[in-house]
Enzyme design. Sequence first.
Site: not given
Ligand code: CAA
Length: 390
Positions: A131, A248, A345, A372
């Site tokens: 968002e 990814r 380059q 991503e």
């Molecule tokens: N698989 C399964 N569960 C997962 C996970 C995974 N890879 N990563 C986190 N979780 C779970 C955790 O286990 C946790 O659950 P529990 O509390 O039950 O253990 C819950 O999710 C919350 O996890 P975090 O506390 O680690 O979450 P966070 O808020 O700290 O965020 C982060 C972690 C890795 C930073 C995540 O927010 C992230 O990946 N951010 C980047 C987002 C992204 O990649 N955006 C791109 C969007 S798509 C795009 O680019 C456009 C397109 O169209 C191509």
Amino acid sequence: MSDLAIFPLTDEHKMLRDAARDFAQNEIVPVAADFDESGEFPHATIKKMGGMGFMGIEVPEAYGGAGMDSLAYVLALEEICKADAAHGVIMSVNNSLYCHGILKFGTEEQKKKFIEPIASGKAIGAYSLTEPMSGSDAGTMKSRATRDGDFYILNGRKSWVTSGPVADYLVVFMMTDPEKKQKGVSAFLLETKDLAGFIRGKKEPKLGIRASATSELIFDNCRVPASSLLGKEGEGFKIAMTVLDAGRIGIASQALGIAEAAYEAARSYATQREAFGQPIGAFQGTGFKLADMKTRIEATRLLIYNAALAKERSKTTGERYSQEAAMAKLFASETAMFVTHQAVQIHGGMGYSKELPVERYFRDAKITEIYEGTSEIQRLVISRAELGFK
Ligand code: CAA
């Protein structure tokens, strides 16, 4: 170079890779520069790729896919991205961000309805998480889905949606219970045709991957049946993250394809272009650059194949492969930036010219460090897995 000995490819893998290579070189290379220039969506080639099974490589044949494995997927995607990264990202989103999540979390009914049109190449899928004020910190999204009897009412603004302007089907993430933060996110599966309250917003003008279409999506009291829920209410963040692990690996393969194309162009130029009485490749200044480029490309390939095999294992063990995927994407995207920078380059002025594709590779490489999950987010995922801190 011959195939990597520690990742033996089956005849089926090689046939798919060769088919993808032939298609990419014969059908995509000739049109890639024009689509980059115009920024038009390459509907015709994408449809043909669907017909060849490239839009649902890991999707079982029963749902319209090619029924192959994770290694097959990265091999084919790399070949497409070597020709054009814009075609590649459309393929990657259809395969990973869209089909993978529905296969893993969808009901039988959802799989039948929502996977077949995408996997068979008749329609385009998209994944909508980001968002305007929630990118890396994906758990802070503001879009709301409110339950109303047998329906949900969706409201909010999504941004940076790959294939957003053309998507026929969509996986979208919204808050159903904001107090629960990440545990209050839910995923919805939508068909966009005639969907009241669904508006495609502004299309993003982009530096690279210009033929892929990216836009905002706006939901204004958009009423959808409760059966649109993918997985359970509150399971959306886990679904989004699980799907991004698969995604990814796709972006890492995209970066590898871009890097290889740039490397091959630079190597060829270095053997032909002469300066001071010899081919520029005979100067160590150029030869050593090519040595570093090649070495990083081969290291990238190992990380990607390793992540693909971890993903394949996960289909039976259920184990997460987040760290393998993050390492592959981090290293691949930084390799793509390094290699394309060096390739420009080595080409000198010609590297800066639109007469050759090298400047396009350079522009296309940058996005792989951003979408991503940025390189910073990949480092966060890797270090959290190593150290256990949050
Ligand atoms: N698989 C399964 N569960 C997962 C996970 C995974 N890879 N990563 C986190 N979780 C779970 C955790 O286990 C946790 O659950 P529990 O509390 O039950 O253990 C819950 O999710 C919350 O996890 P975090 O506390 O680690 O979450 P966070 O808020 O700290 O965020 C982060 C972690 C890795 C930073 C995540 O927010 C992230 O990946 N951010 C980047 C987002 C992204 O990649 N955006 C791109 C969007 S798509 C795009 O680019 C456009 C397109 O169209 C191509």
